[in-house]
Design a protein around this motif. Structure first.
Motif, PDB file in Angstrom:
ATOM      1  N   ARG A 161      16.047  17.229  -5.950  1.00  0.00           N
ATOM      2  CA  ARG A 161      14.969  16.234  -5.947  1.00  0.00           C
ATOM      3  C   ARG A 161      14.894  15.551  -4.589  1.00  0.00           C
ATOM      4  N   VAL A 162      13.754  14.907  -4.347  1.00  0.00           N
ATOM      5  CA  VAL A 162      13.538  14.229  -3.082  1.00  0.00           C
ATOM      6  C   VAL A 162      12.788  12.926  -3.341  1.00  0.00           C
ATOM      7  N   GLU A 163      13.110  11.896  -2.546  1.00  0.00           N
ATOM      8  CA  GLU A 163      12.337  10.662  -2.598  1.00  0.00           C
ATOM      9  C   GLU A 163      11.222  10.771  -1.567  1.00  0.00           C
ATOM     10  N   VAL A 164      10.001  10.453  -1.992  1.00  0.00           N
ATOM     11  CA  VAL A 164       8.835  10.575  -1.121  1.00  0.00           C
ATOM     12  C   VAL A 164       8.131   9.225  -1.006  1.00  0.00           C
ATOM     13  N   ARG A 165       7.308   9.112   0.039  1.00  0.00           N
ATOM     14  CA  ARG A 165       6.461   7.941   0.213  1.00  0.00           C
ATOM     15  C   ARG A 165       5.009   8.386   0.250  1.00  0.00           C
ATOM     16  N   TRP A 166       4.197   7.776  -0.618  1.00  0.00           N
ATOM     17  CA  TRP A 166       2.766   8.035  -0.651  1.00  0.00           C
ATOM     18  C   TRP A 166       2.057   6.763  -0.199  1.00  0.00           C
ATOM     19  N   MET A 167       1.367   6.858   0.927  1.00  0.00           N
ATOM     20  CA  MET A 167       0.782   5.686   1.569  1.00  0.00           C
ATOM     21  C   MET A 167      -0.737   5.733   1.502  1.00  0.00           C
ATOM     22  N   CYS A 168      -1.337   4.598   1.141  1.00  0.00           N
ATOM     23  CA  CYS A 168      -2.788   4.470   1.088  1.00  0.00           C
ATOM     24  C   CYS A 168      -3.284   3.649   2.279  1.00  0.00           C
ATOM     25  N   SER A 169      -4.550   3.864   2.641  1.00  0.00           N
ATOM     26  CA  SER A 169      -5.126   3.290   3.847  1.00  0.00           C
ATOM     27  C   SER A 169      -6.419   2.551   3.533  1.00  0.00           C
ATOM     28  N   ASN A 177       0.800  -1.223   0.000  1.00  0.00           N
ATOM     29  CA  ASN A 177       0.000   0.000   0.000  1.00  0.00           C
ATOM     30  C   ASN A 177       0.830   1.269   0.000  1.00  0.00           C
ATOM     31  N   ALA A 178       2.064   1.185  -0.510  1.00  0.00           N
ATOM     32  CA  ALA A 178       2.942   2.351  -0.561  1.00  0.00           C
ATOM     33  C   ALA A 178       3.478   2.551  -1.970  1.00  0.00           C
ATOM     34  N   VAL A 179       3.575   3.821  -2.362  1.00  0.00           N
ATOM     35  CA  VAL A 179       4.214   4.200  -3.617  1.00  0.00           C
ATOM     36  C   VAL A 179       5.409   5.082  -3.270  1.00  0.00           C
ATOM     37  N   PHE A 180       6.593   4.657  -3.687  1.00  0.00           N
ATOM     38  CA  PHE A 180       7.803   5.433  -3.482  1.00  0.00           C
ATOM     39  C   PHE A 180       8.195   6.078  -4.809  1.00  0.00           C
TER      40      PHE A 180
END
Length: 372
Positions: free
Chosen positions: A339-347, A303-306
């Protein structure tokens, strides 16, 4: 007060209505304390159904507590745990395993968050050496901190190598439900059946108000769990309120429903952004970007998009959406932009509308002046 939509963490999500209903149902009359109640007794039955007849659950307050109780009960005073450099026990528990449990953590490089049998081999030579902390437990995370998922075969390979060396296997399962849902397997098939000895089973990230459980799969792998739980301040006097939530999660497969939905929302987000990041897969952590500046830095298996994107675009998105920066990334090789690495998390409660609105906003941020 309006709230920013969140892709920061599944911890941000509210409690599931079925969990709240279970709490209300448990809030009737007097019941025995410290686990001497019908709800905790029922939890043991449900845990055995999901993990096997030897499984025993020890409810605790939170995930850090579950990991500390599990590892402390698995290791002697001179013991150490082999784990990933990204492991929650290493990076995100404020030294609790070391400070509270007195446990030495031996970290291994894991670009995708996953250990291999080679991690066991690396420390086998230390066994019996009085000058070295003794590597007696291998601790893996399922799903990993980078959103990747071990196959049952991968866990079996680690377990076999660890057991052959006299080590035990601990699994940090804060998102075990997401991993099992992604694999299409039962909880048992990714734990008990592949040689895991003790699980920290997560509920807070999948609809609980609070509460996790140490699930002992092999009773010979631990000593004094009850005593460790008490001395680490993880023994709830009104345990029925933790047990009732965990039982609600495990009964009728609510755990799978919520986790599968969260996984599906992450997959939807990845698919929506893939055309923008076309040609921009970044398995090495962000050295090549698509023309838009967006690239994925890990596979999306739970459930995560990096992703990696220009920092200016990430800051623009934060006006309406909450999410975490994961790590600094190398500058864009063409433009030189930061640039930055991010984490987009779904619930469990993320909606398709949430995902579609966020994907649209990402595209707009990337198209803003100075981002293309």
């Amino acid at each position: 007060m309006p709230q920013t939509r969140s892709f920061a963490s599944d911890n941000y999500a509210p409690a599931h209505p079925a969990v709240l209903a279970a709490l209300t149902a448990a809030n009737v009359g007097h019941a025995g304390s410290y686990g001497a109640d019908p709800w905790t007794e029922r939890l043991q039955e449900v845990v055995r159904h999901h993990f096997g007849e030897q499984a025993t659950a020890y409810p605790v307050f939170n995930g850090t507590g579950a990991n500390v109780v599990a590892l402390t009960s698995m290791l002697p005073r001179w013991g150490a745990a082999v784990t990933s450099e990204h492991a929650h026990v290493h990076q995100d528990e404020n030294g609790a395993p070391e400070r509270v449990g007195g446990i030495k953590l031996l970290t291994v490089t894991a670009p995708d968050g996953k250990l291999t049998p080679g991690a066991v081999d690396r420390f086998v030579g230390d066994l019996g050496d009085q000058h070295r902390a003794q590597p007696l437990v291998v601790s893996i995370t399922q799903a990993t901190e980078l959103g990747t998922v071990y196959s049952p075969e991968e866990i079996r390979a680690i377990s076999d190598r660890a057991h052959a060396a006299g080590m035990r296997v601990h699994l940090d399962g804060a998102r075990l439900a997401n991993a099992a849902a992604s694999l299409g397997v039962s909880l048992r098939e990714t734990t008990t059946d592949v040689g895991v000895d003790v699980v920290s089973f997560g509920g807070t990230k999948n609809g609980l108000l609070f509460g996790e459980a140490v699930v002992v799969l092999d009773p010979d792998a631990v000593q004094g769990v009850d005593h460790v739980r008490k001395m680490t301040m993880q023994l709830a006097s009104k345990m029925r309120f933790v047990s009732a939530q965990l039982t609600a999660l495990l009964e009728d497969d609510l755990w799978r429903t919520g986790a599968a939905h969260a996984n599906a929302m992450a997959a939807r987000l990845r698919a929506a952004l893939s055309p923008v990041a076309s040609g921009g897969e970044v398995p090495d952590g962000g050295t090549h970007a698509a023309p838009s500046g967006l690239a994925f830095s890990q596979t999306t298996q739970a459930n995560a998009v990096f992703a990696v994107l220009p920092r200016a675009a990430a800051e623009a998105l934060r006006a309406d959406f909450a999410f975490y920066d994961w790590a600094a990334a190398s500058p864009d090789p063409v433009t030189g932009d930061e640039r930055v690495e991010v984490r987009w998390m779904c619930s469990w409660d993320t909606t398709t509308e949430d995902v579609d609105a966020f994907a649209t906003a990402v595209g707009a941020a990337l198209e803003a002046p100075g981002q293309a």
